[in-house]
Design a protein around this motif. Structure first.
Motif, mmCIF file in Angstrom:
data_model
loop_
_atom_site.group_PDB
_atom_site.id
_atom_site.type_symbol
_atom_site.label_atom_id
_atom_site.label_comp_id
_atom_site.label_asym_id
_atom_site.label_seq_id
_atom_site.Cartn_x
_atom_site.Cartn_y
_atom_site.Cartn_z
ATOM 1 N N LYS A 240 52.247 16.924 45.286
ATOM 2 C CA LYS A 240 51.055 16.218 45.886
ATOM 3 C C LYS A 240 49.762 16.923 45.958
ATOM 4 C CE LYS A 240 53.969 13.306 48.832
ATOM 5 N NZ LYS A 240 54.500 12.907 50.229
ATOM 6 N N THR A 241 48.885 16.816 45.063
ATOM 7 C CA THR A 241 47.651 17.467 44.749
ATOM 8 C C THR A 241 46.534 16.853 44.271
ATOM 9 O OG1 THR A 241 47.020 19.414 43.625
ATOM 10 C CG2 THR A 241 48.747 18.037 42.623
ATOM 11 N N SER A 242 45.511 17.463 44.176
ATOM 12 C CA SER A 242 44.169 16.756 43.734
ATOM 13 C C SER A 242 43.954 17.410 42.304
ATOM 14 C CB SER A 242 43.043 16.581 44.667
ATOM 15 O OG SER A 242 42.769 18.027 45.154
ATOM 16 N N TRP A 243 44.528 18.459 42.227
ATOM 17 C CA TRP A 243 44.446 19.490 41.042
ATOM 18 C C TRP A 243 45.467 18.896 39.678
ATOM 19 C CZ3 TRP A 243 40.992 22.946 39.538
ATOM 20 C CH2 TRP A 243 41.202 23.787 38.645
ATOM 21 N N GLN A 244 44.727 18.380 38.811
ATOM 22 C CA GLN A 244 45.362 17.423 37.733
ATOM 23 C C GLN A 244 46.597 17.940 37.336
ATOM 24 O OE1 GLN A 244 42.975 16.161 34.395
ATOM 25 N NE2 GLN A 244 44.160 14.711 33.853
ATOM 26 N N LEU A 245 46.274 19.508 36.740
ATOM 27 C CA LEU A 245 47.346 20.166 35.971
ATOM 28 C C LEU A 245 48.306 20.677 36.913
ATOM 29 C CD1 LEU A 245 45.118 21.852 33.305
ATOM 30 C CD2 LEU A 245 46.459 19.861 33.305
ATOM 31 N N ASP A 246 48.412 20.504 38.253
ATOM 32 C CA ASP A 246 49.435 21.071 39.071
ATOM 33 C C ASP A 246 50.669 20.355 39.180
ATOM 34 O OD1 ASP A 246 49.566 23.793 40.359
ATOM 35 O OD2 ASP A 246 48.589 23.076 42.073
ATOM 36 N N THR A 247 50.651 19.184 38.532
ATOM 37 C CA THR A 247 51.766 18.325 38.721
ATOM 38 C C THR A 247 52.237 17.854 37.421
ATOM 39 O OG1 THR A 247 52.989 16.401 40.133
ATOM 40 C CG2 THR A 247 50.630 16.248 39.304
ATOM 41 N N LEU A 248 53.238 16.915 37.051
ATOM 42 C CA LEU A 248 53.594 16.749 35.785
ATOM 43 C C LEU A 248 53.562 14.947 35.636
ATOM 44 C CD1 LEU A 248 56.818 18.519 35.021
ATOM 45 C CD2 LEU A 248 54.426 19.029 34.135
ATOM 46 N N SER A 270 49.694 30.041 32.659
ATOM 47 C CA SER A 270 48.563 29.921 33.526
ATOM 48 C C SER A 270 49.125 29.034 34.790
ATOM 49 C CB SER A 270 47.360 29.291 33.056
ATOM 50 O OG SER A 270 47.805 28.004 32.669
ATOM 51 N N ASP A 271 50.532 28.692 34.796
ATOM 52 C CA ASP A 271 51.179 27.724 35.692
ATOM 53 C C ASP A 271 50.174 26.520 35.838
ATOM 54 O OD1 ASP A 271 52.561 29.812 36.609
ATOM 55 O OD2 ASP A 271 51.347 30.358 38.175
ATOM 56 N N ASP A 272 49.466 26.167 34.715
ATOM 57 C CA ASP A 272 49.014 24.563 34.491
ATOM 58 C C ASP A 272 49.827 23.625 33.885
ATOM 59 O OD1 ASP A 272 46.693 25.240 35.878
ATOM 60 O OD2 ASP A 272 45.451 25.363 34.013
ATOM 61 N N ALA A 273 50.128 22.620 34.047
ATOM 62 C CA ALA A 273 50.954 21.589 33.149
ATOM 63 C C ALA A 273 50.493 21.592 31.528
ATOM 64 C CB ALA A 273 50.805 20.201 33.796
ATOM 65 N N THR A 274 51.438 21.430 30.727
ATOM 66 C CA THR A 274 51.048 21.264 29.468
ATOM 67 C C THR A 274 50.761 19.830 29.204
ATOM 68 O OG1 THR A 274 53.534 20.792 29.224
ATOM 69 C CG2 THR A 274 52.571 23.032 28.294
#
Length: 485
Positions: A240-248, A270-274
Motif C-alpha cells: 500500500k503506497t503512493s509510489w508507483q514503482l513500489d508495488t506490482l 534499485s528496488d523499483d518494479a520492472t
C-alpha cells in the motif's frame, strides 16, 4: 520519495549517518559553501580508530600506498574517506558455532541487502590472500548470505535476526527475519559472485558446506520458477503506497510475459518494479552466475550432475537473450534494451543501479569491446536514454527511483570502471571530485545542476565502489592520478 528514503524518514535511521561521523564536528575541517576546499581542510572524516567497526592492516596499507601516488590532495582525501567506509561503519563480525559470520548494513538503513553487502566488500577481496583477518570477515559475509538464501530466496534484504520490519504489512510471505521481500534476480547472483571470487582469490573451499550447497540448489530452483513456463509461480508482492514503482501490477504478479526461457525479475536493483519483467542486464548476470556455479560444482563440489544442470540452464537463458534481448534502435543500430517481455515489447533505458546495461563488462557478463555493447553504451550517454541527465554539476545516468534530473554517483563510477579511454576516465574522476558537496563522501544521487542537493549521506556501496575505481586507475593507468584537477 523512494521506499528506502521513506523508510529512513519514518524509522529515524537518518540519524545513524550523523552519529557514525560525530567526530567530524570535533575536527577543524571547515564545511563552507566554497566549492574549492583548501588543503588545510583535508582532515580525515573516518570515525576515530576506537569507533571503527573493523580494522584491516592490509586495507590501511593500501590506503597509504594509493594516497601517496595521488597528486590532487582533495582526491586523495576522498579516497581515504570512502574506500574503507564499509569496514569503518557497516560490518558486524563474530563467530557463530565456530564459523565466521558478518552482517553488513547498507549505511543509513539497518538491514543487509544481498546485493549491497557483496558489492561493499568486493573491493577488499584482492587483499585477502595475505590478510587472514580480512579473509575471515568476507567468509563471514558469505556464510551470512547462505543463511539468508535458506531463509527465503525471494527476499532482497534481511534483518540481523527475527526482529520484524517496517514492511511487515506488505502483501507477500513476510518472515520476521526479512527486512524486505522484493524479488530481484541479482539478489541471488551477487552471493555467488562473492563466493566464486573468494575461492579464486584464496583457494579456500571450506565455505562450500552442506548449507551452501543447499542454498545454491535453491538458487537454481528459484530461477526455474521465475521462468514461468508452467504457471505464475509462488511469488507475489503488493504494498500500500503512493509510489508507483513500489508495488506490482497484475494483482501482485507483475505485467504478463511470454515464457521464452528468460527469468522474471519483479524488481530492479534499485528496488523499483520492472515494467517488462525480463530484466536484460540481470539475465546476463544470471548466465554468468550459472557459469560460476557450473565450475564450482564441477571442480570443488565434484557433483557433475548438478554442474550439468547449472550449465544447461545458463545455455538456455543465453540463447533466449540472443533471440529476445537484442533490438534495432533507430539511431544506434543493434543494441541491448533494458527490459523485454517476450511478446516483442522492449524498453530502451538504463538504471544506474548494478546490474545495469552499463555495468555488464564490470560483471564479466559481456565483453567491453563487444559491438552490441559499444552501440548500447553510445545510447546510454545520449539524450535518447530518458534517464541520462546533463547539467551544471555533471552528467550521468539516474533512474526512476530518485526522479528526474537526479544523477546517481554509481553511474559515474561505473562509467569509469568500464572504460579504457583515459580522457573519459579522467572526466569521471573530475566529476566525482566535484560532487561530494564538501562532505568528503559519495552519495546516492545529486541534482544535475546543484550537487549540494543530494540523497543518502551515508551510502557505503557508493563509497567503497569509488575506492575500487581509484584503485583500478592506480593499478592500470597510474599516470592519471598525477593530475591535479
Amino acid at each position: 520519495m523512494s521506499s528506502r528514503r521513506d523508510f529512513i524518514k519514518k524509522g529515524g535511521l537518518a540519524l545513524a549517518g550523523i552519529t557514525i561521523t560525530k567526530d567530524i564536528a570535533a575536527s577543524k575541517a571547515t564545511i563552507s559553501s566554497n566549492p574549492f576546499l583548501s588543503s588545510s581542510n583535508f582532515i580525515s572524516k573516518r570515525p576515530k580508530q576506537s569507533e571503527r567497526k573493523f580494522i584491516s592492516d592490509s586495507v590501511e596499507a593500501k590506503i597509504a600506498e594509493v594516497k601517496n601516488d595521488i597528486a590532487d590532495p582533495e582526491l586523495a582525501w576522498l579516497f581515504e574517506n570512502c574506500y574503507p567506509n564499509t569496514l569503518d561503519t557497516t560490518v558486524t563480525h563474530k563467530l557463530i558455532n565456530g564459523k565466521p559470520d558478518t552482517f553488513v548494513i547498507t549505511g543509513d538503513i539497518n538491514a543487509m541487502w544481498l546485493r549491497d553487502s557483496t558489492a561493499q566488500v568486493w573491493p577488499y577481496l584482492p587483499l585477502t590472500h595475505d590478510d587472514k583477518k580480512l579473509r575471515d570477515l568476507i567468509a563471514g559475509v558469505i556464510n551470512r548470505q547462505t543463511k539468508c538464501i535458506l531463509i527465503d530466496p525471494y527476499a532482497n534484504a534481511f534483518n540481523d535476526g527475527p526482529t520484524g520490519s517496517y514492511w511487515d504489512s506488505d502483501e507477500t510471505e513476510m518472515k520476521p527475519e526479512l527486512h524486505e521481500r522484493k524479488w530481484e534476480i541479482d539478489s541471488l547472483c551477487y552471493p555467488v559472485r562473492l563466493a566464486y571470487g573468494y575461492w579464486k582469490t584464496t583457494g579456500d573451499t571450506s565455505l562450500f558446506d552442506d548449507d551452501w550447497k543447499r542454498a545454491t540448489k535453491l538458487i537454481y530452483k528459484t530461477f526455474i520458477e521465475r521462468q514461468r513456463k508452467e504457471n505464475l509461480g509462488p511469488y507475489k508482492f503488493g504494498r500500500k503506497t503512493s509510489w508507483q514503482l513500489d508495488t506490482l501490477a497484475g494483482g501482485g504478479y507483475g505485467n504478463p510475459v511470454k515464457p521464452v526461457g528468460l527469468i522474471c525479475s519483479m524488481f530492479r536493483p534499485s528496488d523499483d518494479a520492472t515494467t517488462f519483467s525480463f530484466l536484460v542486464p540481470s539475465n546476463f548476470f544470471a548466465v554468468k552466475t550459472l557459469r560460476q556455479l557450473t565450475e564450482l560444482f564441477g571442480e570443488v563440489v565434484q557433483n557433475k550432475n548438478t554442474a550439468f544442470d547449472f550449465m544447461m540452464l545458463g545455455d538456455e537463458i543465453e540463447e533466449a537473450l540472443q533471440k529476445y534481448a537484442l533490438a534495432e534502435h533507430l539511431d544506434f543500430g543493434k543494441m541491448f534494451p533494458y527490459e523485454v517481455d517476450g511478446f516483442g515489447n522492449k524498453l530502451f533505458m538504463d538504471d544506474a543501479n548494478v546490474p545495469s546495461l552499463l555495468s555488464l563488462p564490470y560483471l564479466d557478463a559481456v565483453d567491453m569491446n563487444d559491438e552490441i555493447y559499444r552501440n548500447t553504451r553510445k545510447f546510454l550517454f545520449s539524450e535518447n536514454n530518458p534517464y541520462f541527465f546533463k547539467g551544471k554539476a555533471g552528467e550521468g545516468i539516474g533512474g526512476p527511483h530518485a526522479g528526474f534530473g537526479k544523477i546517481w554517483n554509481l553511474s559515474i563510477i561505473m562509467r569509469g570502471l568500464t572504460s579504457n579511454n583515459e580522457t573519459e576516465i579522467l572526466s569521471c574522476i573530475k566529476t566525482l571530485k566535484s560532487i561530494h558537496a564538501n562532505t568528503g563522501f559519495m552519495h546516492e544521487s545529486f541534482d544535475k545542476d546543484d550537487a549540494s542537493k543530494f540523497s543518502r549521506s551515508w551510502f557505503a556501496w557508493a563509497n567503497t565502489l569509488f575506492g575500487e575505481f581509484i584503485i583500478k586507475v592506480h593499478s592500470e593507468t597510474p599516470q592519471l592520478l598525477k593530475t591535479k584537477f
